[in-house]
Design a protein around this motif. Structure first.
Motif, PDB file in Angstrom:
ATOM      1  N   LEU A   1      11.587   6.184   6.367  1.00 54.96           N
ATOM      2  CA  LEU A   1      11.398   4.738   6.360  1.00 54.96           C
ATOM      3  C   LEU A   1       9.912   4.402   6.442  1.00 54.96           C
ATOM      4  N   GLU A   2       9.191   5.056   7.322  1.00 58.70           N
ATOM      5  CA  GLU A   2       7.752   4.814   7.460  1.00 58.70           C
ATOM      6  C   GLU A   2       7.019   5.142   6.162  1.00 58.70           C
ATOM      7  N   ASN A   3       7.430   6.218   5.500  1.00 63.47           N
ATOM      8  CA  ASN A   3       6.806   6.596   4.233  1.00 63.47           C
ATOM      9  C   ASN A   3       7.078   5.544   3.157  1.00 63.47           C
ATOM     10  N   ALA A   4       8.317   5.050   3.106  1.00 63.77           N
ATOM     11  CA  ALA A   4       8.664   4.034   2.109  1.00 63.77           C
ATOM     12  C   ALA A   4       7.856   2.756   2.321  1.00 63.77           C
ATOM     13  N   VAL A   5       7.647   2.384   3.571  1.00 64.31           N
ATOM     14  CA  VAL A   5       6.848   1.198   3.877  1.00 64.31           C
ATOM     15  C   VAL A   5       5.392   1.434   3.483  1.00 64.31           C
ATOM     16  N   ALA A   6       4.865   2.630   3.781  1.00 58.80           N
ATOM     17  CA  ALA A   6       3.488   2.958   3.404  1.00 58.80           C
ATOM     18  C   ALA A   6       3.303   2.857   1.892  1.00 58.80           C
ATOM     19  N   CYS A   7       4.268   3.391   1.130  1.00 54.67           N
ATOM     20  CA  CYS A   7       4.183   3.338  -0.337  1.00 54.67           C
ATOM     21  C   CYS A   7       4.200   1.896  -0.839  1.00 54.67           C
ATOM     22  N   ALA A   8       5.057   1.065  -0.255  1.00 49.68           N
ATOM     23  CA  ALA A   8       5.155  -0.331  -0.675  1.00 49.68           C
ATOM     24  C   ALA A   8       3.864  -1.088  -0.370  1.00 49.68           C
ATOM     25  N   LEU A   9       3.298  -0.847   0.792  1.00 42.48           N
ATOM     26  CA  LEU A   9       2.051  -1.512   1.165  1.00 42.48           C
ATOM     27  C   LEU A   9       0.901  -1.081   0.260  1.00 42.48           C
ATOM     28  N   LEU A  10       0.826   0.222  -0.025  1.00 42.97           N
ATOM     29  CA  LEU A  10      -0.254   0.709  -0.884  1.00 42.97           C
ATOM     30  C   LEU A  10      -0.121   0.136  -2.292  1.00 42.97           C
ATOM     31  N   ARG A  11       1.110   0.034  -2.788  1.00 46.01           N
ATOM     32  CA  ARG A  11       1.310  -0.547  -4.116  1.00 46.01           C
ATOM     33  C   ARG A  11       0.787  -1.963  -4.158  1.00 46.01           C
ATOM     34  N   GLU A  12       1.117  -2.760  -3.144  1.00 51.28           N
ATOM     35  CA  GLU A  12       0.649  -4.143  -3.109  1.00 51.28           C
ATOM     36  C   GLU A  12      -0.869  -4.216  -3.031  1.00 51.28           C
ATOM     37  N   LEU A  13      -1.471  -3.357  -2.227  1.00 48.91           N
ATOM     38  CA  LEU A  13      -2.928  -3.357  -2.085  1.00 48.91           C
ATOM     39  C   LEU A  13      -3.610  -2.960  -3.389  1.00 48.91           C
ATOM     40  N   HIS A  14      -3.103  -1.921  -4.051  1.00 48.07           N
ATOM     41  CA  HIS A  14      -3.688  -1.498  -5.325  1.00 48.07           C
ATOM     42  C   HIS A  14      -3.522  -2.584  -6.383  1.00 48.07           C
ATOM     43  N   LEU A  15      -2.400  -3.296  -6.364  1.00 48.05           N
ATOM     44  CA  LEU A  15      -2.197  -4.389  -7.314  1.00 48.05           C
ATOM     45  C   LEU A  15      -3.237  -5.487  -7.089  1.00 48.05           C
ATOM     46  N   ILE A  16      -3.481  -5.816  -5.835  1.00 47.74           N
ATOM     47  CA  ILE A  16      -4.508  -6.819  -5.519  1.00 47.74           C
ATOM     48  C   ILE A  16      -5.881  -6.354  -6.006  1.00 47.74           C
ATOM     49  N   GLU A  17      -6.216  -5.111  -5.729  1.00 46.33           N
ATOM     50  CA  GLU A  17      -7.526  -4.585  -6.111  1.00 46.33           C
ATOM     51  C   GLU A  17      -7.677  -4.517  -7.627  1.00 46.33           C
ATOM     52  N   ASP A  18      -6.649  -4.032  -8.320  1.00 47.13           N
ATOM     53  CA  ASP A  18      -6.743  -3.838  -9.764  1.00 47.13           C
ATOM     54  C   ASP A  18      -6.710  -5.147 -10.542  1.00 47.13           C
ATOM     55  N   THR A  19      -6.114  -6.195  -9.978  1.00 39.34           N
ATOM     56  CA  THR A  19      -6.006  -7.465 -10.705  1.00 39.34           C
ATOM     57  C   THR A  19      -7.020  -8.506 -10.255  1.00 39.34           C
ATOM     58  N   SER A  20      -7.606  -8.340  -9.069  1.00 42.83           N
ATOM     59  CA  SER A  20      -8.537  -9.358  -8.568  1.00 42.83           C
ATOM     60  C   SER A  20      -9.935  -8.820  -8.287  1.00 42.83           C
ATOM     61  N   GLY A  21     -10.053  -7.503  -8.143  1.00 41.53           N
ATOM     62  CA  GLY A  21     -11.354  -6.923  -7.809  1.00 41.53           C
ATOM     63  C   GLY A  21     -11.654  -6.893  -6.325  1.00 41.53           C
ATOM     64  N   SER A  22     -10.736  -7.390  -5.497  1.00 45.50           N
ATOM     65  CA  SER A  22     -10.947  -7.335  -4.044  1.00 45.50           C
ATOM     66  C   SER A  22     -10.969  -5.898  -3.564  1.00 45.50           C
ATOM     67  N   ARG A  23     -11.674  -5.661  -2.472  1.00 44.92           N
ATOM     68  CA  ARG A  23     -11.668  -4.334  -1.844  1.00 44.92           C
ATOM     69  C   ARG A  23     -10.529  -4.268  -0.838  1.00 44.92           C
ATOM     70  N   VAL A  24      -9.768  -3.195  -0.889  1.00 46.18           N
ATOM     71  CA  VAL A  24      -8.586  -3.090  -0.032  1.00 46.18           C
ATOM     72  C   VAL A  24      -8.573  -1.746   0.695  1.00 46.18           C
ATOM     73  N   ALA A  25      -7.805  -1.701   1.768  1.00 45.86           N
ATOM     74  CA  ALA A  25      -7.620  -0.443   2.509  1.00 45.86           C
ATOM     75  C   ALA A  25      -6.339  -0.550   3.324  1.00 45.86           C
ATOM     76  N   LEU A  26      -5.721   0.592   3.576  1.00 47.32           N
ATOM     77  CA  LEU A  26      -4.537   0.661   4.430  1.00 47.32           C
ATOM     78  C   LEU A  26      -4.869   1.541   5.625  1.00 47.32           C
ATOM     79  N   HIS A  27      -4.727   0.987   6.821  1.00 46.11           N
ATOM     80  CA  HIS A  27      -5.085   1.688   8.053  1.00 46.11           C
ATOM     81  C   HIS A  27      -3.898   1.722   9.015  1.00 46.11           C
ATOM     82  N   PHE A  28      -4.057   2.505  10.091  1.00 49.75           N
ATOM     83  CA  PHE A  28      -3.205   2.374  11.265  1.00 49.75           C
ATOM     84  C   PHE A  28      -4.110   2.062  12.444  1.00 49.75           C
ATOM     85  N   LEU A  29      -3.511   1.634  13.548  1.00 47.03           N
ATOM     86  CA  LEU A  29      -4.279   1.256  14.735  1.00 47.03           C
ATOM     87  C   LEU A  29      -3.930   2.164  15.903  1.00 47.03           C
ATOM     88  N   LYS A  30      -4.962   2.615  16.601  1.00 46.62           N
ATOM     89  CA  LYS A  30      -4.743   3.432  17.802  1.00 46.62           C
ATOM     90  C   LYS A  30      -5.950   3.273  18.711  1.00 46.62           C
TER      91      LYS A  30
END
Length: 375
Positions: free
Chosen positions: A269-298
Motif C-alpha cells: 500500500l505504501e509503495n502504491a501511494v508513493a508511485c501515485a504521488l511521484l506520478r502527480e509530481l512528475h506530471l506537474i514538473e513536465d507540464t508546468s516547469g515547476s520543481r518538485v520533490a517527494l520526501h518523508f519526514l523524520k
C-alpha cells in the motif's frame, strides 16, 4: 486505452520535439502510436528501420514520426537537432526510450529550446478510474496484487503478472543495464533488487547493503543510481529545507512495480501511494516547469510521516499511510504544527468512515488516490 499524457503531448508536438521516457513496457510506444493514425514508427533496434533513419527516408506525408531507441545511435542528439533545425516539426517528432533516454539527455549536445520532456508512469488508481471506468476500490486492489504495468493489470491474472515480472526484470538487468553501464557483476545487482523488494518503506542502510553484497558502499550507491536511471526504483529522501543536507541522508527506496514488492499489505500500500504521488509530481514538473520533490519526514525523536510532496520548495501535504489503524498518528499533528501550509492526511485501507481532527483528514486510501491532486 487513452493515457493521462495524451492531451499534453498532442499539444506540444505542434511546436517541439517530444522526448518520452519511462520504465520498460509501461506503454510509451503504444501511447505514441495511438496519437494519430498517420504515423511512421521507426525502431533503431530493427535493421531495416535503422537504414531508413540513417538515410533520412521516412514518410514526410505522415503527421507524426516516432523514433524508438534512438539514443543507441552515436551523437543522436546532434542528429535529431539537425532534423529539427532544417525541417522543423512537420511531421511532428517524438523520441521514445527507457530511462537511458533520460540519462543521456543530460550530457553532450544540447537540445535546449527544441524539446519538451515527459515521463510516463505505470497505471494509478486515478488513471484507471478516469480512462478505464474502474471503481476505485477494485483499481487499488488490482494494483496491490498485480502492479500498475498495463499488460498484467489488463490481463488481471496473478500467474501472468509473475511471468511478466520475471521476464521484465531479466530484460532490464541483462540487456538495458549492459547498454547503459559496463557492469560485470550482474548477479549481485539481481540480488540487490531482491533486497530492495523486501525493504520497501524502510530507510536504506548503504552499509548493510554493502555488507550483504560484499562490495563497497560506493559500489552500492552507484548500483542504486543505475537502477534509478533504469526506472526500477526511485528514492524518497528525508525532508530538510536545506536541500543539500537532505541529499546526504539515507533514503527510502520504492519500486515502480508495486506488484514486485515483497512484504505485507502495508508495504504494498505504501509503495502504491508513493508511485501515485511521484506520478502527480512528475506530471506537474513536465507540464508546468515547476520543481518538485517527494520526501518523508523524520525528526531526532524518531517521529515519522510517510510522505511530504514539495512543489517549488513549498510543502503541499503531509500523508501518513495505514492499513487498518483508525486512530490519528500523533506525528501528523506534530509536523503540521511546524509545516502549517501542508495539508495533513491519514489514508487508511478499507476505512469505513471518514474522520477529521484539528485540521487533519482521515480518508479511505482508494478515495484519496482516485481524487489525488497536488495543486
Amino acid at each position: 486505452m487513452e493515457r493521462y499524457l495524451d492531451e499534453f503531448i498532442r499539444k506540444d508536438l505542434q511546436e517541439k520535439i517530444v522526448l518520452l521516457s519511462g520504465p520498460r513496457q509501461v506503454g510509451k510506444t503504444t501511447l505514441s502510436r495511438q496519437l494519430t493514425d498517420s504515423h511512421a514508427y521507426l525502431n533503431y533496434d530493427a535493421s531495416a528501420d535503422r537504414r531508413i533513419i540513417q538515410a533520412r527516408e521516412w514518410d514526410r506525408d505522415a503527421k507524426l514520426v516516432i523514433f524508438d531507441e534512438l539514443h543507441k545511435m552515436k551523437k543522436w542528439k546532434s542528429w535529431i537537432k539537425g532534423i529539427y533545425d532544417t525541417e522543423g516539426v512537420s511531421p511532428s517528432l517524438i523520441v521514445t526510450g527507457s530511462a537511458r533516454l533520460d540519462t543521456y539527455r543530460k550530457g553532450g549536445e544540447s537540445l535546449a529550446g527544441r524539446f519538451f520532456y515527459y515521463r510516463l508512469h505505470p497505471l494509478t488508481v486515478k488513471e484507471t478510474c478516469r480512462f478505464l471506468g474502474e471503481g476505485s476500490e477494485k483499481a487499488l486492489d488490482k494494483i496491490l496484487r498485480l502492479g500498475g504495468f498495463p499488460e498484467p493489470y489488463l490481463k488481471d491474472s496473478e500467474t501472468f503478472a509473475k511471468r511478466f515480472r520475471r521476464i521484465h526484470t531479466d530484460t532490464i538487468v541483462r540487456e538495458d543495464l549492459l547498454d547503459l553501464e559496463k557492469v560485470r557483476d550482474i548477479k549481485s545487482i539481481e540480488i540487490l533488487i531482491d533486497l530492495l523488494r523486501a525493504r520497501v518503506g524502510s530507510t536504506t542502510s548503504y552499509t548493510a547493503l554493502a555488507n550483504d553484497l560484499q562490495v563497497s558502499i560506493h559500489t552500492v550507491k552507484h548500483w542504486l543510481q543505475i537502477l534509478e536511471n533504469l526506472y526500477v526504483i526511485f528514492p524518497v529522501r528525508p525532508y530538510h529545507k536545506n536541500i543539500s543536507r537532505s541529499l546526504l541522508k539515507e533514503a527510502k527506496y520504492y519500486l515502480y512495480d508495486t506488484g514486485a514488492v515483497e512484504g505485507d499489505s502495508g508495504a504494498r500500500l505504501e509503495n502504491a501511494v508513493a508511485c501515485a504521488l511521484l506520478r502527480e509530481l512528475h506530471l506537474i514538473e513536465d507540464t508546468s516547469g515547476s520543481r518538485v520533490a517527494l520526501h518523508f519526514l523524520k525528526d531526532k525523536e524518531k517521529h515519522e510521516i510517510d510522505f511530504l510532496p514539495v512543489v517549488d520548495n513549498k510543502p503541499v501535504c503531509l500523508i501518513e499511510v495505514k492499513v487498518s489503524d483508525e486512530t490519528f498518528a500523533p506525528a501528523l499533528f506534530r509536523f503540521h504544527a511546524k509545516l502549517k501550509e501542508a495539508r495533513p492526511y491519514q489514508i487508511v485501507y478499507g476505512l469505513k468512515r471518514k474522520k477529521s481532527k484539528d485540521g487533519a483528514s482521515m480518508l479511505p486510501a482508494h478515495e484519496f488516490l482516485k481524487d489525488l491532486e497536488l495543486l
